[in-house]
Each structure stands twice: as structure tokens, then as C-alpha cells.
Design a protein around this motif. Structure first.
Motif, PDB file in Angstrom:
ATOM      1  N   PHE A 133      29.817  52.928  53.138  1.00 50.37           N
ATOM      2  CA  PHE A 133      29.676  52.920  51.938  1.00 50.37           C
ATOM      3  C   PHE A 133      28.436  52.463  51.386  1.00 50.37           C
ATOM      4  N   ASN A 134      27.548  53.139  50.267  1.00 50.94           N
ATOM      5  CA  ASN A 134      26.663  52.868  49.792  1.00 50.94           C
ATOM      6  C   ASN A 134      26.689  53.181  48.004  1.00 50.94           C
ATOM      7  N   VAL A 135      26.565  51.831  47.474  1.00 48.99           N
ATOM      8  CA  VAL A 135      26.835  52.242  46.039  1.00 48.99           C
ATOM      9  C   VAL A 135      25.772  51.331  45.019  1.00 48.99           C
ATOM     10  N   VAL A 136      25.297  52.194  43.942  1.00 50.32           N
ATOM     11  CA  VAL A 136      24.310  51.755  43.035  1.00 50.32           C
ATOM     12  C   VAL A 136      25.043  51.668  41.808  1.00 50.32           C
ATOM     13  N   SER A 137      25.553  50.774  41.409  1.00 46.53           N
ATOM     14  CA  SER A 137      26.271  50.856  40.188  1.00 46.53           C
ATOM     15  C   SER A 137      26.250  49.549  39.426  1.00 46.53           C
ATOM     16  N   SER A 138      26.767  49.202  38.192  1.00 44.02           N
ATOM     17  CA  SER A 138      26.715  48.045  37.615  1.00 44.02           C
ATOM     18  C   SER A 138      27.839  47.141  38.079  1.00 44.02           C
ATOM     19  N   GLU A 139      27.859  45.792  37.781  1.00 46.64           N
ATOM     20  CA  GLU A 139      28.684  45.023  38.505  1.00 46.64           C
ATOM     21  C   GLU A 139      30.029  45.109  37.507  1.00 46.64           C
ATOM     22  N   GLY A 140      30.125  45.606  36.472  1.00 39.88           N
ATOM     23  CA  GLY A 140      31.248  46.042  35.750  1.00 39.88           C
ATOM     24  C   GLY A 140      32.042  47.125  36.310  1.00 39.88           C
ATOM     25  N   GLU A 141      31.224  48.104  36.838  1.00 40.25           N
ATOM     26  CA  GLU A 141      31.947  48.942  37.663  1.00 40.25           C
ATOM     27  C   GLU A 141      32.255  48.686  38.950  1.00 40.25           C
ATOM     28  N   GLN A 142      31.799  48.006  39.676  1.00 43.82           N
ATOM     29  CA  GLN A 142      32.351  47.249  40.844  1.00 43.82           C
ATOM     30  C   GLN A 142      33.548  46.237  40.749  1.00 43.82           C
ATOM     31  N   ARG A 143      33.596  45.326  39.788  1.00 43.16           N
ATOM     32  CA  ARG A 143      34.407  44.596  39.274  1.00 43.16           C
ATOM     33  C   ARG A 143      35.800  45.336  38.998  1.00 43.16           C
ATOM     34  N   ARG A 144      35.651  46.602  38.308  1.00 37.75           N
ATOM     35  CA  ARG A 144      36.790  47.391  37.970  1.00 37.75           C
ATOM     36  C   ARG A 144      37.477  48.213  39.129  1.00 37.75           C
ATOM     37  N   HIS A 145      36.552  48.366  40.308  1.00 37.71           N
ATOM     38  CA  HIS A 145      36.874  49.122  41.364  1.00 37.71           C
ATOM     39  C   HIS A 145      37.980  48.050  42.165  1.00 37.71           C
ATOM     40  N   ASN A 146      37.251  46.791  42.251  1.00 38.58           N
ATOM     41  CA  ASN A 146      37.979  45.821  42.993  1.00 38.58           C
ATOM     42  C   ASN A 146      39.351  45.485  42.362  1.00 38.58           C
ATOM     43  N   HIS A 147      39.391  45.582  41.179  1.00 37.48           N
ATOM     44  CA  HIS A 147      40.674  45.456  40.600  1.00 37.48           C
ATOM     45  C   HIS A 147      41.802  46.588  40.604  1.00 37.48           C
ATOM     46  N   PHE A 148      41.259  47.796  40.455  1.00 34.97           N
ATOM     47  CA  PHE A 148      42.037  48.861  40.263  1.00 34.97           C
ATOM     48  C   PHE A 148      42.576  49.162  41.730  1.00 34.97           C
ATOM     49  N   LEU A 149      41.762  49.167  42.613  1.00 33.73           N
ATOM     50  CA  LEU A 149      41.854  49.392  44.220  1.00 33.73           C
ATOM     51  C   LEU A 149      42.721  48.547  44.906  1.00 33.73           C
ATOM     52  N   HIS A 150      41.890  47.198  44.779  1.00 32.38           N
ATOM     53  CA  HIS A 150      42.307  46.250  45.843  1.00 32.38           C
ATOM     54  C   HIS A 150      42.962  44.893  45.102  1.00 32.38           C
ATOM     55  N   GLY A 151      43.358  45.151  43.736  1.00 31.79           N
ATOM     56  CA  GLY A 151      43.997  44.200  43.117  1.00 31.79           C
ATOM     57  C   GLY A 151      43.370  42.752  42.772  1.00 31.79           C
ATOM     58  N   VAL A 152      42.120  42.914  42.707  1.00 29.81           N
ATOM     59  CA  VAL A 152      41.268  41.595  42.632  1.00 29.81           C
ATOM     60  C   VAL A 152      41.444  41.228  40.956  1.00 29.81           C
ATOM     61  N   ASN A 153      41.751  39.962  40.823  1.00 31.67           N
ATOM     62  CA  ASN A 153      41.854  39.529  39.391  1.00 31.67           C
ATOM     63  C   ASN A 153      40.258  39.707  38.804  1.00 31.67           C
ATOM     64  N   PHE A 154      40.237  39.827  37.471  1.00 35.31           N
ATOM     65  CA  PHE A 154      39.089  39.898  36.688  1.00 35.31           C
ATOM     66  C   PHE A 154      38.607  38.303  36.666  1.00 35.31           C
TER      67      PHE A 154
END
Length: 370
Positions: free
Chosen positions: A349-370
Motif C-alpha cells: 500500500f502506498n498513499v499520498v493523501s491528507s490526514e483527513g482522508e486517512q483519518r476517515r479511512h481508519n474510521h470507516f474501514l477499521h472503526g478507529v474513533n476520530f
């Protein structure tokens, strides 16, 4: 280009494992705009969805998996000569989660010990954060270096929320090739823009970003935003095709035919300790079921990551809460195959995106709280 030092640095810096193993990677892409440049009315393209280069892979040089069994399970129309995402799922990301056929594919990949890989690029984020990198790179300030991701992400959020004003100014300054005589004026504008719009950030983060851009006035030159070619932000995605070729140098990499990329890669030969790396080929997708499946994966992930780019935190929470059992089943299959792939190597996996996108990915897919 000898990639020995670059490869070792990438592995060491990111703590990657199993990069010397033998895998067979299959690739397809989506949202390849090929070039991005500034016009007086914004960009040369209407849609700026994330560019995705992605697909499936398996260990070793061959697999005993029976693709025909999967294709029968999908119950495709007899007129379908080549599997595409449109045959599996349609609509936006949330609509695609309703697809039984997509769930079948993801679970078949899991059952047959396939993995997935992806490169996810927010093209706007990548194009404008050189402004912040230029300042940080010249200051050599430990705090800024340590927090460079947060600073770039905050700057991206400001720019993205005021895109018309921001892009018009970049066009006027001929970004990313700002003339030397306009550098001081650009820095003054940058400070004004940041201070005016930073109210959308927390007080602490706004203060840190404002102080950083003010430092631009005492820097002699901004190396990443001068000496380029006019207003061209992206002229090729070729460099991202090369990354896996040298990172997983012992593997085989099979791409869908793409004439422009084929020519670019051919003109940019890679070596490792002086020995040529010749581990890739381009094939007609019609003749490769694995590349066809990669089309589905790349297209689906393109919808997913563009969704994460555009949705706000509050709507994301509502969307996840409102998932039906069918949508949740497909999402769970996506999470599972990403998790098992990550367990083998985070290098997939290689990602070039903002912290917001990565935070939303972690919440939506992995259930990590904001």
C-alpha cells in the motif's frame, strides 16, 4: 537509474517486510487524467478524483486458482467478453457496497489466498503541498519536520475550502514555476491567504501554520516551486508505476496495456547494484482474468478513496451508521482482504493523501474513533 539506496531507504524508513519475496502483481488504474495544469478558470479537467493504481497479487509465479469458477458464480451475460467494474457494481461508493457480485469477488480472492495492493494519490494534495515542503525544507526546523504531514494537510484543507480564490492566485503567479521577481509577492499573498482562512483550524494548528508561512519571507528561494515548466502540476504518473518494480524487485509485475506508460517506463530503465531490473510486462486485459479482476478492484477503490476525499467527518459517521447488512458484508470483506494483505507486507500500500482522508479511512474501514 540504480535504485539500491532508494529501495533500502524506503524499506528501512517504513519498516517494510517481505519485500524480497516472490509475488505476481496484476495492475489496472482508474482516474488517470494523464496531465494536470492550471487554467485561468481552474484546472484543465472537471473531475479531480484520486488516481488509483491497484489490483490483485498472489505469492509465487503461478496460482492454481480456477478463474472460470468465479466467472460462473458472477453469472455474467453471455455477451460479456471482458470483465469490467460496470458488470459488477455501479453508482457511487455506497451504492457499490450493495453489490452481491462485488462481495462474491472479494470473498473469492480471500478464499483463494489472493491479496490486494494499491497506490492512492490525491492529485490536488500532491500538486500544492510542495509550497509547504519548500518552506520546511529550507528552515530545517525539527518541529516542522516532525509535523510536516499535519502542516501540509492543514494547508490543503484551507486551499480546498477556498479553491476558486486559491487556484486563481496560483495561476496569476504561474505556479509551480513562480518567477524569481514574483517570489516575495507570492509569499506575502501566501501569508494573507493562510491568516484569513485559518479560522477553520483549531487555534493551535492555525497558529503553527501561520507562523510557518510567515517564515517564507526570510527564505532566499523556494526550491520546489521554481524552475519547472509553466503551470503544469502533473505531466505523468510514470514514477508511481516504477515504485513497486524496484521495491518488489524479485516479483513479476503485469500491467494492463497503456501505451504512454509503456513508452515512459521503457525510457527509464532501472538497475539494482548495477544489474538491470527486468520484472514487468504489459498485456492485453482481454487475455488475463487477473488483470480484469484488477480493473474491478482499482475502480472500486477509486470510488472509495474519492468518497473519503469529498465527504466530511459528520456525514461519514452518518453513512457508516446507515449501512445495510448487505453493504456491511461487502465492507467487511474489503477490510478483511486489506488486513491480510497488510499482514504480509505494508509495502503493498502506498498513499499520498491528507490526514483527513486517512483519518476517515481508519474510521470507516477499521472503526478507529476520530
Amino acid at each position: 537509474m540504480d535504485v539500491n539506496k532508494l529501495r533500502e531507504m524506503l524499506i528501512r524508513h517504513n519498516g517494510l517486510k517481505n519485500t524480497d519475496e516472490v509475488y505476481t502483481f496484476y495492475y489496472d488504474e482508474t482516474n488517470n487524467i494523464r496531465k494536470l495544469y492550471l487554467k485561468d478558470s481552474g484546472f484543465n479537467v472537471k473531475k479531480t478524483d484520486n488516481f488509483i493504481l491497484a489490483g490483485i497479487l498472489h505469492k509465487g509465479l503461478s496460482t492454481g486458482s480456477d478463474y472460470s469458477t468465479l466467472f460462473k458464480m458472477l453469472n455474467l451475460q453471455k455477451s460479456t467478453q471482458e470483465l469490467k467494474l460496470k458488470h459488477i457494481a455501479k453508482g457511487d461508493f455506497l451504492d457499490m457496497l450493495k453489490s452481491d457480485k462485488l462481495s462474491i469477488i472479494l470473498n473469492w480472492l480471500i478464499d483463494n489466498k489472493f491479496y490486494i495492493h494499491y497506490f492512492n494519490l490525491n492529485i490536488i494534495y500532491w500538486s500544492i503541498t510542495d509550497i509547504i515542503d519548500s518552506i520546511i525544507g529550507e528552515l530545517h526546523h525539527p518541529f516542522c519536520i516532525m509535523n510536516h504531514m499535519s502542516l501540509k494537510s492543514d494547508f490543503y484543507e484551507l486551499a480546498n475550502s477556498n479553491s476558486d480564490v486559491f487556484l486563481n492566485a496560483l495561476h496569476e503567479f504561474n505556479y509551480p514555476d513562480i518567477p524569481e521577481e514574483k517570489a516575495h509577492e507570492f509569499c506575502l499573498w501566501l501569508i494573507d491567504f493562510t491568516c484569513i482562512h485559518s479560522c477553520m483550524l483549531s487555534d493551535f494548528r492555525a497558529n503553527v501554520l501561520e507562523n510557518l508561512v510567515k517564515e517564507s519571507l526570510r527564505i532566499e528561494e523556494l526550491p520546489f516551486i521554481s524552475g519547472f515548466h509553466g503551470r503544469v502540476l502533473i505531466d505523468s504518473f510514470m514514477v508511481f508505476y516504477l515504485r513497486n518494480l524496484y521495491l518488489f524487485k524479485n516479483s513479476i509485475h503485469i500491467f494492463d496495456e497503456e501505451k504512454s506508460i509503456q513508452d515512459d517506463v521503457k525510457d527509464f530503465p532501472l538497475t539494482y547494484n548495477g544489474m538491470p531490473i527486468q520484472n514487468h510486462k504489459f498485456v492485453t486485459s482481454h487475455n488475463s482474468e487477473a488483470v480484469q479482476l484488477s480493473d474491478v478492484i482499482a475502480g472500486f477503490l477509486g470510488k472509495y478513496f474519492s468518497y473519503l476525499k469529498d465527504v466530511n467527518d459528520e456525514q461519514l459517521v452518518l453513512d457508516k451508521t446507515g449501512l445495510t447488512s448487505k453493504q456491511f458484508k461487502t465492507l467487511s470483506a474489503l477490510k478483511h482482504i486489506i488486513d491480510v494483505s497488510d499482514d504480509v507486507s505494508r509495502g503493498f500500500f502506498n498513499v499520498v493523501s491528507s490526514e483527513g482522508e486517512q483519518r476517515r479511512h481508519n474510521h470507516f474501514l477499521h472503526g478507529v474513533n476520530f
